[in-house]
Design a protein around this motif. Structure first.
Motif, mmCIF file in Angstrom:
data_model
loop_
_atom_site.group_PDB
_atom_site.id
_atom_site.type_symbol
_atom_site.label_atom_id
_atom_site.label_comp_id
_atom_site.label_asym_id
_atom_site.label_seq_id
_atom_site.Cartn_x
_atom_site.Cartn_y
_atom_site.Cartn_z
ATOM 1 N N UNK A 48 33.471 -66.000 102.508
ATOM 2 C CA UNK A 48 34.908 -65.836 102.716
ATOM 3 C C UNK A 48 35.695 -66.969 102.052
ATOM 4 N N UNK A 49 35.185 -68.207 102.176
ATOM 5 C CA UNK A 49 35.863 -69.336 101.539
ATOM 6 C C UNK A 49 35.880 -69.186 100.020
ATOM 7 N N UNK A 50 34.777 -68.657 99.458
ATOM 8 C CA UNK A 50 34.726 -68.455 98.008
ATOM 9 C C UNK A 50 35.782 -67.450 97.570
ATOM 10 N N UNK A 51 35.897 -66.364 98.313
ATOM 11 C CA UNK A 51 36.896 -65.343 97.969
ATOM 12 C C UNK A 51 38.298 -65.924 98.108
ATOM 13 N N UNK A 52 38.559 -66.618 99.206
ATOM 14 C CA UNK A 52 39.902 -67.148 99.437
ATOM 15 C C UNK A 52 40.301 -68.172 98.384
ATOM 16 N N UNK A 53 39.418 -69.091 98.070
ATOM 17 C CA UNK A 53 39.810 -70.163 97.152
ATOM 18 C C UNK A 53 39.741 -69.729 95.692
ATOM 19 N N UNK A 54 38.600 -69.211 95.264
ATOM 20 C CA UNK A 54 38.456 -68.921 93.833
ATOM 21 C C UNK A 54 39.313 -67.741 93.392
ATOM 22 N N UNK A 55 39.280 -66.633 94.128
ATOM 23 C CA UNK A 55 40.076 -65.487 93.699
ATOM 24 C C UNK A 55 41.574 -65.764 93.801
ATOM 25 N N UNK A 56 41.987 -66.505 94.803
ATOM 26 C CA UNK A 56 43.403 -66.855 94.914
ATOM 27 C C UNK A 56 43.824 -67.721 93.729
ATOM 28 N N UNK A 57 43.021 -68.713 93.407
ATOM 29 C CA UNK A 57 43.324 -69.595 92.281
ATOM 30 C C UNK A 57 43.300 -68.831 90.956
ATOM 31 N N UNK A 58 42.296 -67.993 90.764
ATOM 32 C CA UNK A 58 42.204 -67.214 89.519
ATOM 33 C C UNK A 58 43.362 -66.226 89.385
#
Length: 160
Positions: A48-58
């Protein structure tokens, strides 16, 4: 001058957008790889943290490359304050800007969108509430799923 900028910027922006989409697909694939439940169980922990941080940033970077600069005024509501976001008119790619700014919440989407090659994987990582247009009970099932997620006390991400 405008033509020259178009000749230079269009291929550069197109290449950057394609690269960012492939990166988003890669991170979405890693986060959902071997995840039990495929949409019936919420993503937790590092996924969940990966989705929240990386996809939001990308996604923010993607829109910046396309020429959009969005500033948030005020404070974004937390999961406990607002388990459901409402975005209107919910008919364009501007919904992705709202998703990126609010930490990549779950969305309500057509079930057919999940089978789209690159975007389907990215969309699946957001754990959408799927709406089937062929199912006569789909509207009732969608309302029940949104209600279940809203009352989950933080187990599911916010729904937009």
């Amino acid at each position: 001058q405008t033509v020259l900028q178009g000749i230079i910027l269009l291929p550069l922006r197109t290449t950057c957008v394609a690269f960012i989409l492939l990166l988003a697909w890669l991170f979405a694939s890693i986060a959902t790889f071997c995840h039990p439940g495929k949409g019936s169980v919420p993503l937790k922990g590092w996924r969940r943290r990966m989705i929240q941080t990386t996809l939001s940033c990308l996604t923010r970077t993607l829109f910046f490359i396309m020429g959009f600069q969005v500033k948030v005024k005020g404070k974004i509501a937390s999961l406990q304050e607002a388990p459901i976001f409402v975005a209107a008119p919910h008919s364009s790619f501007f919904d992705a800007i709202i998703s990126a700014l609010t930490g990549m919440p779950s969305i309500v989407s057509r079930a057919e969108n999940l089978s789209t090659p690159v975007f389907g994987t990215i969309l699946s990582s957001l754990q959408p509430v799927s709406v089937s247009r062929q199912d006569p009970d789909s509207r009732k099932n969608t309302v029940a799923e949104i209600t279940k997620r809203a009352l989950s006390r933080g187990q599911w991400p916010q729904v937009i």
